[in-house]
Design a protein around this motif. Structure first.
Motif, PDB file in Angstrom:
ATOM      1  N   LEU A  52       0.826  -1.195   0.000  1.00  0.00           N
ATOM      2  CA  LEU A  52       0.000   0.000   0.000  1.00  0.00           C
ATOM      3  C   LEU A  52       0.866   1.253   0.000  1.00  0.00           C
ATOM      4  O   LEU A  52       0.587   2.218  -0.715  1.00  0.00           O
ATOM      5  CB  LEU A  52      -0.947  -0.009   1.207  1.00  0.00           C
ATOM      6  CG  LEU A  52      -2.072  -1.041   1.172  1.00  0.00           C
ATOM      7  CD1 LEU A  52      -2.884  -0.976   2.450  1.00  0.00           C
ATOM      8  CD2 LEU A  52      -2.974  -0.810  -0.036  1.00  0.00           C
ATOM      9  N   ASP A  53       1.923   1.261   0.758  1.00  0.00           N
ATOM     10  CA  ASP A  53       2.829   2.408   0.784  1.00  0.00           C
ATOM     11  C   ASP A  53       3.507   2.580  -0.568  1.00  0.00           C
ATOM     12  O   ASP A  53       3.711   3.714  -1.027  1.00  0.00           O
ATOM     13  CB  ASP A  53       3.865   2.227   1.888  1.00  0.00           C
ATOM     14  CG  ASP A  53       3.261   2.319   3.283  1.00  0.00           C
ATOM     15  OD1 ASP A  53       3.924   1.883   4.229  1.00  0.00           O
ATOM     16  OD2 ASP A  53       2.126   2.800   3.414  1.00  0.00           O
ATOM     17  N   ALA A  54       3.878   1.480  -1.198  1.00  0.00           N
ATOM     18  CA  ALA A  54       4.523   1.565  -2.507  1.00  0.00           C
ATOM     19  C   ALA A  54       3.573   2.172  -3.538  1.00  0.00           C
ATOM     20  O   ALA A  54       3.978   3.001  -4.363  1.00  0.00           O
ATOM     21  CB  ALA A  54       4.988   0.183  -2.949  1.00  0.00           C
ATOM     22  N   VAL A  55       2.316   1.783  -3.492  1.00  0.00           N
ATOM     23  CA  VAL A  55       1.329   2.356  -4.415  1.00  0.00           C
ATOM     24  C   VAL A  55       1.151   3.840  -4.158  1.00  0.00           C
ATOM     25  O   VAL A  55       1.047   4.652  -5.088  1.00  0.00           O
ATOM     26  CB  VAL A  55      -0.014   1.611  -4.280  1.00  0.00           C
ATOM     27  CG1 VAL A  55      -1.097   2.305  -5.086  1.00  0.00           C
ATOM     28  CG2 VAL A  55       0.125   0.176  -4.734  1.00  0.00           C
ATOM     29  N   LEU A  56       1.130   4.215  -2.884  1.00  0.00           N
ATOM     30  CA  LEU A  56       0.974   5.634  -2.542  1.00  0.00           C
ATOM     31  C   LEU A  56       2.170   6.441  -3.030  1.00  0.00           C
ATOM     32  O   LEU A  56       2.005   7.542  -3.586  1.00  0.00           O
ATOM     33  CB  LEU A  56       0.806   5.771  -1.028  1.00  0.00           C
ATOM     34  CG  LEU A  56       0.623   7.203  -0.501  1.00  0.00           C
ATOM     35  CD1 LEU A  56      -0.608   7.834  -1.124  1.00  0.00           C
ATOM     36  CD2 LEU A  56       0.500   7.196   1.016  1.00  0.00           C
ATOM     37  N   VAL A  57       3.360   5.915  -2.832  1.00  0.00           N
ATOM     38  CA  VAL A  57       4.558   6.620  -3.302  1.00  0.00           C
ATOM     39  C   VAL A  57       4.547   6.737  -4.821  1.00  0.00           C
ATOM     40  O   VAL A  57       4.879   7.790  -5.387  1.00  0.00           O
ATOM     41  CB  VAL A  57       5.830   5.880  -2.820  1.00  0.00           C
ATOM     42  CG1 VAL A  57       7.065   6.464  -3.480  1.00  0.00           C
ATOM     43  CG2 VAL A  57       5.947   5.972  -1.301  1.00  0.00           C
ATOM     44  N   GLN A  58       4.140   5.673  -5.498  1.00  0.00           N
ATOM     45  CA  GLN A  58       4.040   5.702  -6.956  1.00  0.00           C
ATOM     46  C   GLN A  58       3.075   6.784  -7.410  1.00  0.00           C
ATOM     47  O   GLN A  58       3.341   7.529  -8.357  1.00  0.00           O
ATOM     48  CB  GLN A  58       3.570   4.332  -7.443  1.00  0.00           C
ATOM     49  CG  GLN A  58       3.264   4.253  -8.929  1.00  0.00           C
ATOM     50  CD  GLN A  58       4.470   3.958  -9.770  1.00  0.00           C
ATOM     51  OE1 GLN A  58       5.542   3.728  -9.214  1.00  0.00           O
ATOM     52  NE2 GLN A  58       4.312   3.987 -11.065  1.00  0.00           N
ATOM     53  N   ALA A  71       1.947  12.124  -9.690  1.00  0.00           N
ATOM     54  CA  ALA A  71       1.252  13.406  -9.557  1.00  0.00           C
ATOM     55  C   ALA A  71       2.235  14.563  -9.569  1.00  0.00           C
ATOM     56  O   ALA A  71       1.975  15.609 -10.182  1.00  0.00           O
ATOM     57  CB  ALA A  71       0.428  13.412  -8.273  1.00  0.00           C
ATOM     58  N   ALA A  72       3.391  14.397  -8.923  1.00  0.00           N
ATOM     59  CA  ALA A  72       4.383  15.471  -8.884  1.00  0.00           C
ATOM     60  C   ALA A  72       4.957  15.737 -10.274  1.00  0.00           C
ATOM     61  O   ALA A  72       5.146  16.895 -10.677  1.00  0.00           O
ATOM     62  CB  ALA A  72       5.498  15.104  -7.914  1.00  0.00           C
ATOM     63  N   LEU A  73       5.229  14.669 -11.033  1.00  0.00           N
ATOM     64  CA  LEU A  73       5.757  14.848 -12.384  1.00  0.00           C
ATOM     65  C   LEU A  73       4.741  15.522 -13.298  1.00  0.00           C
ATOM     66  O   LEU A  73       5.073  16.432 -14.066  1.00  0.00           O
ATOM     67  CB  LEU A  73       6.163  13.487 -12.964  1.00  0.00           C
ATOM     68  CG  LEU A  73       7.393  12.823 -12.328  1.00  0.00           C
ATOM     69  CD1 LEU A  73       7.581  11.415 -12.882  1.00  0.00           C
ATOM     70  CD2 LEU A  73       8.639  13.668 -12.565  1.00  0.00           C
ATOM     71  N   SER A  74       3.501  15.078 -13.226  1.00  0.00           N
ATOM     72  CA  SER A  74       2.460  15.700 -14.041  1.00  0.00           C
ATOM     73  C   SER A  74       2.263  17.157 -13.648  1.00  0.00           C
ATOM     74  O   SER A  74       2.077  18.028 -14.503  1.00  0.00           O
ATOM     75  CB  SER A  74       1.152  14.922 -13.882  1.00  0.00           C
ATOM     76  OG  SER A  74       0.116  15.514 -14.625  1.00  0.00           O
TER      77      SER A  74
END
Length: 202
Positions: A8-14, A19-22
């Protein structure tokens, strides 16, 4: 079971990285199109909010056509900014049509957000239940109807003999024949049975 929070943490970080790149790509494109300062930062916020509002409309069961329309508009703006900043467009010489699109985006986003927030929502249709049909009222007997004779209650001979003794004792003590209520009380039987016993004593 312990690996679930890690996934779950990995998905959140992904999701945060994407979102930051976009967000950064939208900011860079808006800045290259002449929107400097705080305005360049407001563009990615506007695009993401319209995307989220359209997705919520689709998930809430409202107008699907309006939700899909504005979702595709916001998604096109987000994808377009990501592709444009991938080296296919010279950000030092942005074409005039792209400047026009970037400058007109606030009006488009305002219209879309307003329609999504205040547009008609589809209300779930209540389940129609068939109305119960009232049963016809039973017909009451008229005055001309002949009365139904009471059913004959079978009385054990031993009970009749005991009742006769009780009745004789009552007549000897009072000088009058025993009535049904007194007979019922002395024998401790229901009223219909007492009436049947009294009928056999006469």
């Amino acid at each position: 079971m312990r690996s679930l929070p890690v996934r779950l943490d990995a998905v959140l970080v992904q999701a945060l990285i994407a979102a930051a790149l976009s967000f950064a790509h939208l900011h860079d494109l808006a800045s290259a199109a002449g929107q400097d300062g705080w305005k360049a930062w407001a563009y990615p916020v506007s695009v993401d909010l319209l995307l989220v509002a359209a997705w919520r409309r689709l998930r809430s069961g409202g107008s699907k056509a309006g939700g899909w329309c504005w979702f595709l508009v916001a998604l096109t703006a987000s994808l377009g900014a990501n592709v444009a900043t991938a080296g296919l467009l010279d950000l030092d010489a942005v074409p005039a049509w792209l400047r026009i699109l970037v400058a007109g985006w606030p009006a488009v986003a305002f219209l879309g957000g307003t329609l999504l927030a205040h547009g008609p929502h589809e209300e779930p249709q209540p389940h129609e239940e068939p109305e119960p049909v009232a049963a016809p009222a039973p017909e009451l007997p008229t005055a001309a109807t002949e009365p139904v004779p009471p059913s004959t209650t079978l009385v054990p001979p031993a009970l009749v003999a005991h009742a006769r003794k009780v009745a004789d004792e009552h007549r000897a003590r009072t000088g009058t024949p025993i009535d049904t209520s007194t007979l019922r009380a002395r024998l401790g039987v229901p009223l219909p049975l007492a009436e049947a016993i009294a009928a056999q004593l006469t």
